[in-house]
Design a protein around this motif. Structure first.
Motif, PDB file in Angstrom:
ATOM      1  N   UNK A  84     110.306 -12.605 -80.654  1.00  0.00           N
ATOM      2  CA  UNK A  84     110.722 -12.009 -79.380  1.00  0.00           C
ATOM      3  C   UNK A  84     109.505 -11.536 -78.590  1.00  0.00           C
ATOM      4  N   UNK A  85     109.699 -11.416 -77.279  1.00  0.00           N
ATOM      5  CA  UNK A  85     108.697 -10.831 -76.368  1.00  0.00           C
ATOM      6  C   UNK A  85     107.368 -11.579 -76.368  1.00  0.00           C
ATOM      7  N   UNK A  86     107.378 -12.873 -76.619  1.00  0.00           N
ATOM      8  CA  UNK A  86     106.123 -13.623 -76.585  1.00  0.00           C
ATOM      9  C   UNK A  86     105.545 -13.717 -75.175  1.00  0.00           C
ATOM     10  N   UNK A  87     106.416 -13.586 -74.179  1.00  0.00           N
ATOM     11  CA  UNK A  87     105.929 -13.637 -72.802  1.00  0.00           C
ATOM     12  C   UNK A  87     105.003 -12.496 -72.453  1.00  0.00           C
TER      13      UNK A  87
ATOM     14  N   UNK B 298     102.317 -13.236 -93.218  1.00  0.00           N
ATOM     15  CA  UNK B 298     102.631 -11.817 -93.034  1.00  0.00           C
ATOM     16  C   UNK B 298     102.957 -11.530 -91.571  1.00  0.00           C
ATOM     17  N   UNK B 299     102.268 -12.202 -90.647  1.00  0.00           N
ATOM     18  CA  UNK B 299     102.585 -12.044 -89.229  1.00  0.00           C
ATOM     19  C   UNK B 299     103.988 -12.557 -88.924  1.00  0.00           C
ATOM     20  N   UNK B 300     104.379 -13.652 -89.591  1.00  0.00           N
ATOM     21  CA  UNK B 300     105.741 -14.172 -89.404  1.00  0.00           C
ATOM     22  C   UNK B 300     106.776 -13.133 -89.831  1.00  0.00           C
ATOM     23  N   UNK B 301     106.524 -12.497 -90.968  1.00  0.00           N
ATOM     24  CA  UNK B 301     107.451 -11.476 -91.463  1.00  0.00           C
ATOM     25  C   UNK B 301     107.470 -10.254 -90.555  1.00  0.00           C
ATOM     26  N   UNK B 302     106.303  -9.893 -90.042  1.00  0.00           N
ATOM     27  CA  UNK B 302     106.198  -8.660 -89.264  1.00  0.00           C
ATOM     28  C   UNK B 302     106.754  -8.823 -87.854  1.00  0.00           C
ATOM     29  N   UNK B 303     106.481  -9.941 -87.229  1.00  0.00           N
ATOM     30  CA  UNK B 303     106.831 -10.098 -85.819  1.00  0.00           C
ATOM     31  C   UNK B 303     107.893 -11.159 -85.552  1.00  0.00           C
TER      32      UNK B 303
ATOM     33  N   UNK C  43     102.996  -2.467 -75.874  1.00  0.00           N
ATOM     34  CA  UNK C  43     103.285  -1.369 -76.811  1.00  0.00           C
ATOM     35  C   UNK C  43     104.471  -1.669 -77.721  1.00  0.00           C
ATOM     36  N   UNK C  44     105.387  -2.543 -77.256  1.00  0.00           N
ATOM     37  CA  UNK C  44     106.571  -2.828 -78.063  1.00  0.00           C
ATOM     38  C   UNK C  44     106.228  -3.572 -79.348  1.00  0.00           C
ATOM     39  N   UNK C  45     105.043  -4.204 -79.407  1.00  0.00           N
ATOM     40  CA  UNK C  45     104.644  -4.950 -80.598  1.00  0.00           C
ATOM     41  C   UNK C  45     103.708  -4.135 -81.479  1.00  0.00           C
TER      42      UNK C  45
END
Length: 300
Positions: free
Chosen positions: A241-244, A203-208, A260-262
């Motif tokens: 995206x935005x893993x940094x 579900x995390x893969x689908x969401x993020x 906040x973007x996540x």
């Protein structure tokens, strides 16, 4: 002989003074330890004998450790309160939206407009339910008194079932997960808990995620499947995206969602729930970041 008697008297007097001073210092240390251990203050000696210095050194070490524990507990409470406030805001937002659409429903002029208001309200209530359900699942997973079952679990079968259930969601995104599963990997664990772990990770893969995930189940090292003592690892990874912006040291922490973007989706509890369930079953779940990929490994 008089001088010998005088010497004995002086030695006896010195011994009395030494014993009295030592006793007074021990009592003072005891009282100071009871007070200063609560306040985090270090002990100091008025009569620094070798034994007293050793005792004070050990006591000060314990005081320092207790002070570190108190500081860590204070920081954890601060972070928890901050995250709870953020989570409460995330719950209130869809609730307020649903309330607003229901108010619009009351003044709508036609059935089409009323149907749109109802649909929008249901959508926002559904988002709120996802958050509340995630909190409930985490509370169950983190309950130390909960007894998990110990039964044979076919890991590949569980992963395949979860992937099949989520196929419509992957298909909607045009994703085809890369799957490689060795068969006959059976562990003693709670089947429902293992399934919940896999569901949360996918579900995390689908969401993020920004691309289809890779799911692999393989033996570690050179052990043959089915051999005694063989170890296995389930790895689920995907580009995102935005893993940094994420703090890798806080991955798996309850309510942690990075910047906040996540925060647009999810409760920040899915990975924490998976970690708690894995720990309760004696399994090792390790999230990590490598470049633009988010990777979670579950070792058996």
């Amino acid at each position: 002989m008089i001088w010998l008697g005088v010497l004995c008297v002086l030695l006896a007097a010195a011994l009395v003074v030494y014993v009295t001073a030592t006793e007074r210092q021990m009592r003072g240390l005891s009282a100071s330890l009871a007070q200063r251990s609560r306040e985090g203050q270090r002990l100091r000696l008025a009569f620094p004998t070798a034994g007293a210095r050793a005792l004070a050194r050990e006591a000060n070490g314990l005081i320092d450790e207790a002070d570190d524990v108190r500081r860590q507990a204070v920081e954890e409470r601060r972070v928890l309160q901050e995250n709870l406030a953020s989570f409460s805001h995330d719950v209130r937002t869809p609730l307020a939206g649903a309330q607003g659409f229901l108010q619009l429903y009351a003044v709508a002029d036609d059935d089409v407009e009323r149907d749109e208001c109802v649909a929008a309200a249901v959508e926002r209530l559904g988002a709120m339910r996802v958050l509340v359900d995630a909190l409930f699942e985490y509370a169950k997973a983190d309950d130390g008194s909960r007894e998990l079952a110990r039964e044979p679990v076919d890991v590949a079968a569980v992963v395949s079932d979860v992937l099949a259930a989520l196929y419509p969601a992957f298909a909607e995104r045009g994703w085809q997960p890369e799957v490689s599963l060795v068969e006959d990997v059976v562990i003693e664990a709670d089947g429902e808990a293992v399934r919940r772990i896999v569901e949360n990770l996918l579900a995390n893969c689908l969401r993020h995620g920004s691309a289809a995930p890779t799911v692999e189940l393989h033996a570690t090292g050179s052990e043959a499947v089915g051999s005694e003592g063989a170890g296995f690892v389930l790895t689920i990874s995907n580009a995102a995206a935005d893993l940094g912006a994420l703090d890798e040291g806080r991955l798996g922490e309850r309510f942690y969602r990075g910047d906040a973007s996540r925060r647009a989706g999810g409760s920040g509890l899915g990975l924490a729930t998976a970690c708690s369930l894995a720990d309760a079953m004696g399994l090792c779940l390790l999230p990590s970041i490598e470049g633009d990929r988010f990777i979670v490994t579950l070792s058996f």
